[in-house]
Enzyme design. Structure first.
Site, PDB file in Angstrom:
ATOM      1  CG  PHE A   1      -1.763   1.213   1.370  1.00 38.65           C
ATOM      2  CD1 PHE A   1      -2.782   1.482   0.455  1.00 38.65           C
ATOM      3  CD2 PHE A   1      -1.557   2.108   2.406  1.00 38.65           C
ATOM      4  CE1 PHE A   1      -3.574   2.610   0.576  1.00 38.65           C
ATOM      5  CE2 PHE A   1      -2.343   3.243   2.542  1.00 38.65           C
ATOM      6  CZ  PHE A   1      -3.358   3.498   1.625  1.00 38.65           C
TER       7      PHE A   1
ATOM      8  CE  LYS B   1       4.843   3.978  10.260  1.00 37.38           C
ATOM      9  NZ  LYS B   1       3.370   3.791  10.189  1.00 37.38           N
TER      10      LYS B   1
END
Length: 554
Positions: free
Chosen positions: A112, A162
């Site tokens: 995503f 991340k």
């Protein structure tokens, strides 16, 4: 000290002297924004769209000379930066873009909001990085700032997964490494000096490199030694006083008759930080065909790329000019000086037609803006007729006061750039816009209201895509395909809907009162100006024509 990757990013930015960043939060950069919540010393401006954040960081960098910093999340956040990155690349603006990325374990799995932003930005950055280990994070950020500033400035992108921002690693402050300037080749200096000594009719052409290198003082001395005319590309405006008696104005497709005739009559062109774009030379086969050219630029790749140079000097523009200034003897005024002086006087004696009375003359409006601001304002522009009218109506006296998208020509640039410039200088900035451009970025009214940024937006509202329509009128037998809007929008009311002061101007007689009101207002303003759709940005050089063949049309 041991910090999370997110904290290391902020510590590195602070270490590099960054006090303001522009951006938009999202999933892949949440750790950075969480750390930013309590971090001291860095101001963050959240725009309404990532593209505006990129343009704002760009405007901030242009007026300060510092590296602009912009942050966005992965996927669409990163891709929304593309126009801003390209614009910085084309106009040589030092910037560091930080994008979030999906965790390292998910890269390559079509996760995503996963995008290969490194692959996408290879052609439009000086360099780009992906951080794969926490141990590399600080060194990569430091390298990015060094590369952005080194030589010809430009954008660098850092993509950070991340999980790297949540991991913990060692951090130790380091003094920022400043790029070392390259030495200037003496043979190149001597070759240029020989051409200058033989020249009887030299002309100096200044470009964006003069603004970037802060070479105004050196340019003044250089011109004073040669007693020659100075003309400017669009990106060079402001680096030489526009009121100087030997300044001929802008060169090229939308340039002055004086500048273009000056080029045609000269026997030596000294190009200083200019790249000879197609909008300047128009027809490369005929431009300065029998004229010697000295090209001074920091980037060797620009020499002989568009125009063949007789001689060149590679180096920082300011340093090269200092060297030449120290070697040159002052000339006396001569026939060439007198010829150019008469050209300029004739150019400046032209009277501006302010008719028709039932609409606003955009150049007259901008000339009035110059009078009210005494030429001390910073002007940003969008792209199109508004951009040309701004260069024709405002006289730029100081460096880094004209901020516009030059190489890329990106509509929607000016509003974002004005946000960054205003934050940097803590003063009102005037953004000259067309209605087509303003439709692309008017969502940033939310930004200026939220942060009370006192930008004055002048919308030249003619109900058409003016520059494209102008070309259709001149070169496509008036086939106005998709360039006329069915109805004009009241942008003053749109401004009011956001909480911005809205002012409407319908005639030239209303200009002075409206400008006074806008300037006195302590906050953002939208000035919506009714302009006739057939008002053109003149003069213009037909595509492929000789640069001196300027069309003056009613």
């Amino acid at each position: 000290m041991r910090y999370t990757g997110a904290r290391i990013i902020l510590e590195c930015l602070k270490e590099q002297g960054v006090d303001t960043i522009f951006g938009y939060p999202g999933g892949a950069v949440l750790n950075i924004y969480d750390e930013l919540h309590s971090f001291k010393g860095i101001n963050h401006i959240r725009t309404a769209h990532e593209q505006a954040a990129a343009h704002a960081a760009d405007g901030y960098a242009r007026v300060t000379g510092k590296v602009g910093v912009c942050i966005a999340t992965s996927g669409p956040g990163a891709t929304n930066l593309i126009t801003g990155i390209t614009n910085a690349y084309m106009d040589s603006v030092p910037m560091v873009f930080i994008t979030g990325q999906v965790p390292t374990t998910l890269i390559g799995k079509d996760s995503f909001q996963e995008v290969d932003i490194l692959g996408i930005t290879i052609p439009i950055t000086k360099h780009n990085f992906m951080v794969k280990k926490i141990e590399d994070l600080a060194s990569i950020i430091r390298k990015a700032f060094y590369i952005a500033k080194k030589g010809r400035p430009g954008p660098v992108l850092i993509d950070i997964p991340k999980d790297i921002t949540s991991e913990v690693g060692d951090f130790c402050n380091e003094k920022p490494k400043e790029p070392v300037k390259n030495s200037i080749n003496e043979e190149e200096i001597n070759s240029a000096l020989e051409l200058i000594s033989k020249s009887k009719k030299p002309v100096i052409v200044i470009g964006g490199g003069c603004n970037i290198s802060n070479s105004q003082k050196e340019l003044v001395e250089f011109q004073n030694k040669l007693k020659c005319p100075v003309c400017s590309t669009m990106m060079g405006l402001g680096s030489f006083d526009g009121n100087h008696p030997m300044f001929t104005g802008m060169l090229g497709m939308h340039g002055t008759l004086a500048s273009n005739k000056c080029i045609r009559e000269s026997d030596l062109i000294i190009a200083v930080g200019a790249r000879f774009s197609d909008r300047v030379i128009s027809n490369a086969d005929t431009f300065a065909k029998n004229t010697n050219v000295i090209h001074i630029d920091i980037d060797e790749a620009e020499v002989c790329k568009n125009i063949k140079a007789t001689s060149w000097i590679i180096g920082n523009v300011s340093d090269v000019l200092k060297k030449l200034d120290s070697e040159l003897k002052e000339r006396k005024e001569n026939e060439w000086t007198e010829f150019i002086s008469n050209l300029i006087k004739k150019e400046r004696r032209k009277t501006l037609k302010v008719n028709p009375k039932n609409s606003v003359n955009p150049v007259y409006l901008i000339k009035k803006l110059y009078e009210f601001t005494k030429g001390e304002a910073i002007i940003t522009t969008e792209v199109g007729q508004n951009q040309i009218w701004a260069t024709q109506g405002y006289t730029f006296k100081n460096p880094k006061t004209f901020i516009s998208s030059g190489g890329l020509g990106a509509m929607g640039y000016g509003f974002g750039a004005s946000i960054g410039a205003s934050i940097a200088k803590n003063k009102p900035i005037f953004n000259i816009s067309g209605d087509g451009s303003f439709k692309m970025n008017c969502n940033e009214l939310a930004t200026v209201v939220e942060y009370n940024i006192p930008i004055k937006i002048i919308v030249l509202n003619n109900g058409v895509l003016g520059m494209v329509r102008q070309w259709q009128k001149l070169f496509y037998q008036k086939r106005f395909s998709q360039t006329t809007f069915k109805r004009k929008i009241d942008f003053a009311k749109i401004g009011e809907a956001y909480g911005v002061l809205g002012i409407r101007i319908n005639t030239n007689e209303e200009i002075e009162e409206a400008l006074k009101k806008a300037i006195q207002h302590n906050g953002p303003v939208v000035v919506d100006c009714f302009v006739d759709k057939d008002t053109m940005a003149l003069p213009i050089v037909p595509p492929g024509a000789n640069i001196e063949d300027i069309m003056i049309l009613d």
